[in-house]
Scaffold this motif. Structure first.
Motif, PDB file in Angstrom:
ATOM      1  N   UNK A 264      50.418  37.181  32.984  1.00  0.00           N
ATOM      2  CA  UNK A 264      50.616  35.995  32.155  1.00  0.00           C
ATOM      3  C   UNK A 264      51.362  36.278  30.861  1.00  0.00           C
ATOM      4  N   UNK A 265      51.417  37.545  30.470  1.00  0.00           N
ATOM      5  CA  UNK A 265      52.069  37.872  29.203  1.00  0.00           C
ATOM      6  C   UNK A 265      53.486  38.389  29.385  1.00  0.00           C
ATOM      7  N   UNK A 266      53.968  38.340  30.602  1.00  0.00           N
ATOM      8  CA  UNK A 266      55.319  38.847  30.855  1.00  0.00           C
ATOM      9  C   UNK A 266      56.353  37.742  30.662  1.00  0.00           C
ATOM     10  N   UNK A 267      57.538  38.129  30.195  1.00  0.00           N
ATOM     11  CA  UNK A 267      58.612  37.143  30.088  1.00  0.00           C
ATOM     12  C   UNK A 267      59.304  37.031  31.450  1.00  0.00           C
ATOM     13  N   UNK A 268      60.105  36.001  31.597  1.00  0.00           N
ATOM     14  CA  UNK A 268      60.807  35.811  32.882  1.00  0.00           C
ATOM     15  C   UNK A 268      61.730  36.989  33.211  1.00  0.00           C
ATOM     16  N   UNK A 269      62.565  37.420  32.219  1.00  0.00           N
ATOM     17  CA  UNK A 269      63.429  38.571  32.538  1.00  0.00           C
ATOM     18  C   UNK A 269      62.611  39.809  32.915  1.00  0.00           C
ATOM     19  N   UNK A 270      61.465  39.996  32.270  1.00  0.00           N
ATOM     20  CA  UNK A 270      60.625  41.150  32.622  1.00  0.00           C
ATOM     21  C   UNK A 270      60.147  41.038  34.067  1.00  0.00           C
ATOM     22  N   UNK A 271      59.744  39.833  34.429  1.00  0.00           N
ATOM     23  CA  UNK A 271      59.269  39.637  35.803  1.00  0.00           C
ATOM     24  C   UNK A 271      60.372  39.950  36.808  1.00  0.00           C
ATOM     25  N   UNK A 272      61.571  39.509  36.468  1.00  0.00           N
ATOM     26  CA  UNK A 272      62.690  39.776  37.380  1.00  0.00           C
ATOM     27  C   UNK A 272      62.947  41.278  37.485  1.00  0.00           C
ATOM     28  N   UNK A 273      62.925  41.921  36.322  1.00  0.00           N
ATOM     29  CA  UNK A 273      63.179  43.374  36.329  1.00  0.00           C
ATOM     30  C   UNK A 273      62.098  44.105  37.125  1.00  0.00           C
ATOM     31  N   UNK A 274      60.873  43.613  37.017  1.00  0.00           N
ATOM     32  CA  UNK A 274      59.778  44.261  37.757  1.00  0.00           C
ATOM     33  C   UNK A 274      59.919  44.039  39.261  1.00  0.00           C
ATOM     34  N   UNK A 295      54.242  43.739  40.082  1.00  0.00           N
ATOM     35  CA  UNK A 295      54.622  42.334  39.812  1.00  0.00           C
ATOM     36  C   UNK A 295      53.962  41.830  38.546  1.00  0.00           C
ATOM     37  N   UNK A 296      52.798  42.379  38.210  1.00  0.00           N
ATOM     38  CA  UNK A 296      52.128  41.958  36.979  1.00  0.00           C
ATOM     39  C   UNK A 296      52.313  42.949  35.844  1.00  0.00           C
TER      40      UNK A 296
END
Ligand code: ADP
Length: 721
Positions: A264-274, A295-296
Motif C-alpha cells: 500500500x505504500x508503494x508508488x505506481x512507478x515502484x510497482x511497475x519496476x518491481x 510485488x509488495x
C-alpha cells in the motif's frame, strides 16, 4: 585524523580523497597509529561498517608500494571475495594488480604470481599453501577478514592453521567483530589490539513485546501488538527494514505476509519496476514465492536462493526499490547491506541439540546492520520478545557481552586433514615436530598445553599409517606416501579418500552412476539432503531395488547409520536425475530442494568425482573404467545423458542447448560442421554469438568460407548477410 595527514604515499591519499573521504573515523585513526604501518601485527575489533576495509586498504597499499611483495586478503565466502575484488580493483590506477581466487582446490594457480593483492577464501588459500605455489614466499601481509570465524565449528580450523603457518613469515592484520576475548587473540598473534564500539551511525537498541517497544535508554514507544507494525512503520517513514528469522520457510512466509502490508505504500512507478524485476526471475517453486513477495516491495534472502536471485535482491534493496528483506542469519555474515531498522524475530534456533539460544555475537552482528551511513542519523535494532521474557532479552543481547572465541582445531574432521597436510606438504618429519607445530596454534595458546590435541593427533597418525597415507621408518620419521600427498592436494578429508580406496575393487567390477553417487554422498566432504519421515520408505525401497548397484550394504533400521544412508540414497537419486536431464524445476519440486541446495550439491559432487578419479589413477587403473569415470564426471558437470557428451564440450553449450541441438538432428560436431549456419540458428538458444564461438572453437571459419564463399574472406556476420 585528516587523510592528508596520513604518513603514507601521496598516491594512496589521492585515491581515498577522490572517494570523498577526507577524515578518518576515530578507530581507523587509532588503528593506523598502532604501528601497523610500520609492520606490526594488529587485531582490529570494531563494529561492522565502521571502516575496517579502508584500514586494510591503506595498510596493504602502504606495504606494497614501500616493500613490494604480495598482500593476501582472506574472506569467509565466495560472494565476499567478489565484493572485495571489485572494491580493490580501484587500486589498479596505481599499478597494483588485483586478483580473486575461490574455486578449484587442486592447483598451484601460478598465474597469481603476477598479482599484488590476492583475495581468496580461507579454504582456497589453505589449498594454495599445500600446493606450495612459488609466489607464496612473496606474501608479506595477510589480512584476515571476519577473523572471529576462528570460533566456528566447521570453518575455524582452516583459518587457525593458515595464521599459524604465516605468523612468523608475514605481517598479520586481523579484522574482527567484537568478541569476548580479543586480548587473547591479539596475544596469540603477537599483535597490537584496537577494540572500539564506535559507529559511524548511532545505534539504538530495543526490545519489542506485545506492542510496547522498550528502548535501552528506558524510553518507551507504543505500536500495534503485532511486530509487523515495526516494519510497516519504517516503510511509512520512507526507510527500509531487515528482518531476521531462524528458518528459510519463515523468511518466505513472513516476506509474503509483510508484502501485503507494505504494498500500500508503494508508488505506481515502484510497482511497475518491481513487476519488471519479478519477471526477470526464472520459474521454480522458490522464485514463484519470491515473485509474490516482490510485488509488495518485499523479498526474502536465504541460502536456498540461486546466486542470480540473491544478487538481484541485494541490488534492488540497495537501490531502495525493495523496502524490506526477511533473511536467515547467513545474511548477517559479511554482506554489506545496511537498513534503517533491523527487526530480529527469533533469538532461538533449532540445532542437533534441540532449541538453542543464538549466540550474542551473532545477534549483535545482526543488530549492527542497522543504520545506513550517509542516509540515517540513527539506526534502530529491535528484538521481538515472543515467548521470551523481554527483560532477559535486554540483559542478554542488548547489555550483554559477546562470547569468547574458542579454538576449533580439535574438530576431528578438520584436524585429520590438517595433520595429513602438515606431514605431506609442510615438512613435519616426526611426531615431535608435529607437537612443536601444534604448540604454536591458538588452541595451545588458549589452553596452555596441547595434551588432548596430541592424543587426537596420535590417533590420526595411526589412522594415516594404517591406511597407507603415510609410512614411518625405523627412526620414527614420517614418510609421505602417494595416497597421502594426493589426498592432501585434492583438499579432501582422508576419510573420504579411504572410502573411495576401499570401494575401488567393487567399483571396477560394476561401475554405475547410482553406486558411485551413493559412494560420494557417503563421504564426510559431501552435503546430503534430509529425508523426511514420510519419504523414508520410498528411499529404502529404492535402495533395495538398486541394491546390486551399491558398493555398500544396506544398514538395518536400528543401525545408527540408517538415517544417514537414506539421505545418501536421496542425494544419489537427485544426482541421477540430474545426469538424466530431468529439468531443474522438476528436481526442486520432487525432492523439495531449493535452487541453492541443488547448486551446492552439484558443486561438491563435481569436486568429489574429480577427486575420486584422481585417486583411482594411483591404483593401477583400468583404461575402460577410467574412461567411464571421466565420462560420468562430464555428465555430472553438465547434467546430460551420454549422447550429449560430445556437444557439451563446445563452448557455452550446456544441458539445454545441447539437448536442443541434438533433438534438431545436430547430434555431434560433424553434424554441426556440415550444417548450414542458418539452420543451426533455428535451434532454441543458439544465437549468432554462440554460433560464432562454436565455429571459433572448432577453428572452422576457413572451412565455412571455402565451402560457402570461396573467394571472399569475412566473418560470420558478413556471410549471413
Ligand atoms: P567494515 O569493513 O568495517 O564493515 P567498510 O570498510 O565496508 O566497513 O565501510 C563501510 C562504509 O563506510 C564504506 O562505504 C566506506 O566507504 C565508508 N567509510 C569508511 N571509512 C570512512 C571514513 N573515514 N569516512 C567516510 N566514509 C568511510
Amino acid at each position: 585524523m585528516k587523510i592528508s595527514e596520513l604518513p603514507v604515499d601521496g598516491r594512496i591519499k589521492k585515491v581515498i580523497l577522490e572517494r570523498g573521504i577526507e577524515e578518518l573515523y576515530p578507530p581507523q585513526a587509532e588503528a593506523l597509529k598502532s604501528g601497523v604501518l610500520e609492520g606490526k601485527n594488529l587485531v582490529l575489533a570494531i563494529p561492522t561498517a565502521s571502516g575496517k576495509t579502508l584500514v586494510s586498504e591503506i595498510v596493504m597499499l602502504n606495504k606494497l608500494l614501500k616493500e613490494g611483495g604480495k598482500a593476501v586478503y582472506l574472506v569467509p565466502l565466495k560472494a565476499l571475495a567478489e565484493e572485495k575484488y571489485r572494491e580493490f580493483k580501484e587500486w589498479e590506477r596505481l599499478g597494483i594488480r588485483v586478483a580473486a581466487t575461490t574455486g578449484d582446490y587442486d592447483s598451484t594457480d601460478e598465474w597469481l604470481g603476477k598479482y599484488d593483492i590476492i583475495v581468496a577464501t580461507a579454504e582456497k588459500f589453505d589449498s594454495l599453501l599445500r600446493h606450495g605455489a612459488r609466489w607464496i614466499d612473496k606474501v608479506k601481509l595477510v589480512v584476515a577478514d571476519e577473523v572471529h570465524l576462528l570460533g566456528s565449528y566447521d570453518r575455524g580450523a582452516t583459518l587457525e592453521m593458515i595464521l599459524t603457518h604465516l605468523m612468523d613469515k608475514a605481517q598479520i592484520l586481523a579484522l574482527s567483530a567484537t568478541v569476548g576475548n580479543a586480548e587473547e587473540l591479539a596475544e596469540w598473534l603477537n599483535a597490537e589490539l584496537i577494540v572500539s564500539d564506535w559507529r559511524p551511525v548511532e545505534l539504538r537498541k530495543g526490545i519489542f513485546h506485545l506492542g510496547t517497544l522498550f528502548w535501552e535508554d528506558g524510553k518507551i514507544d507504543r505500536y500495534p501488538e503485532n511486530w509487523y507494525s515495526l516494519v510497516v512503520d519504517a516503510v511509512k517513514r520512507g526507510k527500509g527494514a531487515l528482518v531476521f528469522v531462524n528458518t528459510r520457510r519463515s523468511a518466505e512466509k513472513e516476506a509474503i505476509a509483510l508484502s501485503k502490508l507494505v504494498s500500500g505504500y508503494l508508488t505506481k512507478p515502484e510497482k511497475r519496476a518491481l513487476e519488471n524485476l519479478a519477471s526477470q526471475l526464472e520459474r521454480n517453486p522458490t522464485s514463484e514465492k519470491l515473485k509474490k513477495a516482490l510485488k509488495g516491495g518485499v523479498a526474502f534472502h536465504h541460502a536456498g536462493l540461486s546466486r542470480v536471485e540473491r544478487t538481484l535482491i541485494e541490488d534492488a534493496f540497495r537501490e531502495g526499490l525493495v523496502k524490506v528483506i526477511t533473511a536467515t542469519p547467513t545474511l548477517s555474515a559479511g554482506l554489506n547491506l545496511p537498513a534503517f531498522r533491523v527487526v530480529i524475530r527469533d533469538t532461538k534456533r533449532y540445532s542437533n541439540f534441540g532449541w538453542v539460544d543464538i549466540p550474542v555475537l551473532e545477534i549483535q552482528q545482526m543488530m549492527g546492520r542497522a543504520g545506513r551511513p550517509k542516509y540515517d542519523k540513527v539506526g534502530e535494532a529491535i528484538i521481538v520478545a515472543r515467548t521470551e521474557n523481554p527483560k532477559k532479552l535486554m540483559e542478554r543481547y542488548v547489555h550483554g557481552k559477546p562470547e569468547k572465541l574458542f579454538s576449533m582445531l580439535a574438530n576431528e574432521q578438520a584436524f585429520r586433514s590438517q595433520v595429513l597436510a602438515l606431514i605431506t606438504n609442510f615438512g613435519v618429519r616426526n611426531f615431535q615436530e608435529l607437537v612443536n607445530f601444534l604448540s604454536k596454534t591458538f588452541y595451545a595458546h588458549q589452553r596452555g598445553d596441547t595434551l588432548s590435541l596430541e592424543y587426537k593427533a596420535k590417533d590420526i597418525v595411526y589412522f594415516l599409517i594404517e591406511n597407507e597415507f603415510i609410512d614411518i621408518d625405523l627412526e620414527n620419521n614420517f614418510i609421505p606416501l602417494p595416497l597421502g600427498k594426493r589426498t592432501s592436494h585434492l583438499y579432501i578429508d582422508p576419510l573420504t579418500a579411504k572410502k573411495f580406496k576401499d570401494a575401488f575393487p567393487k567399483l571396477e567390477k560394476n561401475p554405475n552412476p547410482f553406486g558411485i553417487f551413493q559412494l560420494i554422498a557417503a563421504t564426510p566432504d559431501m552435503a546430503t539432503l534430509t529425508v523426511r519421515r514420510g519419504e523414508m520408505e520410498d528411499y529404502l525401497d529404492l535402495a533395495y531395488e538398486l541394491e546390486e548397484k551399491l558398493y555398500t550394504g544396506i544398514p538395518y533400521y536400528e543401525d545408527s547409520r540408517f538415517q544417514g544412508f537414506l539421505s545418501q540414497v536421496k542425494t544419489a537419486k537427485v544426482l541421477l536425475d540430474w545426469i538424466n536431464e530431468v529439468p531443474e524445476v522438476r528436481i526442486y519440486e520432487t525432492y523439495n530442494v531449493d535452487p541453492g541446495d541443488l547448486y551446492r550439491i552439484l558443486e561438491l559432487a563435481d569436486w568429489l568425482m574429480y577427486s575420486l578419479i584422481e585417486l583411482y589413477k594411483l591404483f593401477e587403473p583400468k583404461g575402460d573404467v577410467l574412461q567411464y569415470l571421466r565420462d560420468l564426471h562430464l555428465r555430472l558437470r553438465h547434467g546430460v545423458r551420454e549422447e550429449l557428451l560430445e556437444l557439451v564440450k563446445l563452448p557455452n553449450i550446456g544441458r539445454k542447448r545441447a539437448r536442443a541441438l541434438y533433438n534438431a538432428g545436430f547430434r555431434n560436431v560433424e553434424a554441426i560442421l556440415t550444417a548450414k549456419p542458418r539452420d543451426l540458428l533455428q535451434v532454441e538458444g543458439i544465437g549468432l554469438k554462440i554460433l560464432e564461438d562454436i565455429y571459433k572453437h572448432l577453428g572452422v571459419e576457413h572451412t565455412l568460407e571455402v565451402k560457402e564463399k570461396p573467394k571472399k574472406k569475412g566473418n560470420l556476420y558478413d556471410y549471413l548477410k
